[in-house]
Design an enzyme around this catalytic site. Structure first.
Site, PDB file in Angstrom:
ATOM      1  N   THR A  28       1.529  -4.631   3.855  1.00  0.00           N
ATOM      2  CA  THR A  28       1.731  -4.967   5.119  1.00  0.00           C
ATOM      3  C   THR A  28       1.138  -6.511   5.575  1.00  0.00           C
ATOM      4  OG1 THR A  28      -0.525  -4.061   6.014  1.00  0.00           O
ATOM      5  CG2 THR A  28       1.312  -3.084   6.584  1.00  0.00           C
ATOM      6  N   ASP A  29       0.216  -7.038   4.867  1.00  0.00           N
ATOM      7  CA  ASP A  29       0.422  -8.336   4.841  1.00  0.00           C
ATOM      8  C   ASP A  29       0.597  -9.342   5.133  1.00  0.00           C
ATOM      9  OD1 ASP A  29      -2.220  -6.841   3.984  1.00  0.00           O
ATOM     10  OD2 ASP A  29      -2.538  -7.943   2.243  1.00  0.00           O
ATOM     11  N   THR A  50       0.549  -1.429  -0.145  1.00  0.00           N
ATOM     12  CA  THR A  50       0.010  -0.194   0.036  1.00  0.00           C
ATOM     13  C   THR A  50       0.956   1.314  -0.084  1.00  0.00           C
ATOM     14  OG1 THR A  50      -2.207  -1.092   1.086  1.00  0.00           O
ATOM     15  CG2 THR A  50      -2.124   0.729   1.346  1.00  0.00           C
ATOM     16  N   SER A 110       1.557  -7.387  -1.258  1.00  0.00           N
ATOM     17  CA  SER A 110       2.175  -8.074  -0.521  1.00  0.00           C
ATOM     18  C   SER A 110       1.640  -9.773  -0.217  1.00  0.00           C
ATOM     19  CB  SER A 110       2.854  -8.006   0.560  1.00  0.00           C
ATOM     20  OG  SER A 110       1.561  -7.791   1.591  1.00  0.00           O
TER      21      SER A 110
HETATM   22  N1  ASP Z   1      -3.280  -5.136   0.701  1.00  0.00           N
HETATM   23  C1  ASP Z   1      -1.449  -4.434   1.119  1.00  0.00           C
HETATM   24  C2  ASP Z   1      -0.453  -5.441   0.942  1.00  0.00           C
HETATM   25  O1  ASP Z   1       0.200  -6.344   1.632  1.00  0.00           O
HETATM   26  C3  ASP Z   1      -1.214  -3.691   2.303  1.00  0.00           C
HETATM   27  C4  ASP Z   1      -0.722  -2.256   3.149  1.00  0.00           C
HETATM   28  O2  ASP Z   1       0.192  -2.897   2.222  1.00  0.00           O
HETATM   29  O3  ASP Z   1      -1.198  -2.178   3.219  1.00  0.00           O
HETATM   30  O4  ASP Z   1       0.088  -5.468   0.067  1.00  0.00           O
END
Ligand code: ASP
Length: 324
Positions: free
Chosen positions: A86-87, A13, A55
């Protein structure tokens, strides 16, 4: 003299923006860095764009390749900052924690808000991560995560919110330190350290999560597919139902290492319960306790140990050492 910091972007993100089809990867590495005015005064920055993926598309092999990239480049830098979704940041950062040989700071960071939102956390997190990587105090502390003005050990942290900017937590352990406006303040060093010298991982390791009444069909599928290792996310102290116990015993008899973790976020699994399927019985039948390691991290550790051709007994001993 300004520290030389390498920024490696992977996606997530922090690199995304909302378009007509929803939030998708959009920004290049240099566009992310441009969101932080004056950052060049903190450190001398170099950029490497490893990927630009959400991710959930990260794989253990890509994580291992990223570890190899950092190993090949870190010699020329004082520290590395890696941006990531974050995932799966917990998993990628833990893969580097297990396999990097360096004592230089390697700092992961991320964002919860995409770049058209109000109150962006991405630029602030990246700014702070660069400050952490450039700090002398960050040497020899293992791979760390810098988000929301806090520093975590990647061995200890997990994602605890799907949407808030304080999305990471390390209950039982706590933060390693705080990122304040004037300084980086460390409160403690993590006890966990592991550096496996490994040139391949074994990616074929399954993870099966238990729920009440679960049958053995998933473990049978894993066994029949020729899987090289299995992690069972069990109940409480590491217990399973009798049917699953039989599946686990069959897998072990076929030479497949089975690591037991818990679906409970805090505490350790241990062979306490002696009933049919209790963790004591599983241990007696050769199952490997994952102790306080969560399931996703236990799976990566098993991949690394299988990549090193460790035997089932050696794998059991290494998990028992409980320091990685
Ligand atoms: N869906 C996103 C990812 O992990 C969430 C994030 O980056 O916060 O790529």
């Amino acid at each position: 003299m300004k520290k030389k910091i390498l920024i490696v972007t992977t996606g997530g993100t922090i690199s995304m923006k909302a378009g007509a089809d929803g939030v998708v990867p959009s920004l290049t590495g240099s566009e992310i860095i441009k969101l932080i005015p004056g950052i060049d005064s903190i450190a001398e920055l170099s950029l490497f764009e490893f990927s630009n993926i959400p991710s959930p598309m990260m794989t253990p092999q890509k994580m291992f390749d990223l570890s190899g990239l950092v190993t090949s480049m870190i010699e020329d830098f004082d520290g590395v900052v890696i941006t990531h979704g974050t995932d799966t940041i917990e998993e990628t950062s833990y893969m580097l924690f297990l396999t990097l040989q360096t004592k230089k700071p390697v700092i992961f960071t991320a964002a919860m808000r995409s770049n058209e939102e109000t109150g962006l956390d991405g630029p602030r997190n990246l700014y702070n991560a660069i400050r952490v990587a450039a700090s002398d105090k960050s040497y020899d502390r293992g791979v760390m995560l810098a988000v929301n003005d806090e520093i975590f050990s990647v061995r200890e942290v997990y994602k605890s919110s799907t949407s808030q900017t304080n999305a990471f937590d390390a209950p039982h352990y706590g933060v390693l330190g705080l990122i304040d406006v004037d300084d980086i303040i460390y409160y403690r060093k993590s006890e966990f350290r592991y550096k496996f010298k490994v040139d391949r991982i074994e990616p074929d390791v399954d993870l099966i999560k238990l729920c009440a009444g679960i049958s053995r069909k998933f473990i049978d599928h894993s066994i029949n597919s020729g899987v090289k290792g299995i992690v069972i996310e069990a109940f409480g102290r590491g217990n399973v139902n009798p049917e699953m116990k039989n599946g686990i015993v069959d897998a072990i008899h076929k030479g497949i290492p089975v690591v037991i973790t818990s679906r409970v976020p805090n505490g350790r699994v241990l062979g306490i319960y002696g009933y049919e399927g209790g963790a004591k019985q599983l241990e007696e039948n050769g199952a490997i306790m994952g102790y306080d390691l969560n399931s996703e991290k236990a799976r990566l550790k098993l991949m690394v140990l299988l990549g090193l051709n460790k035997s089932m007994d050696e794998i059991r001993d290494i998990f028992k050492e409980d320091r990685g």
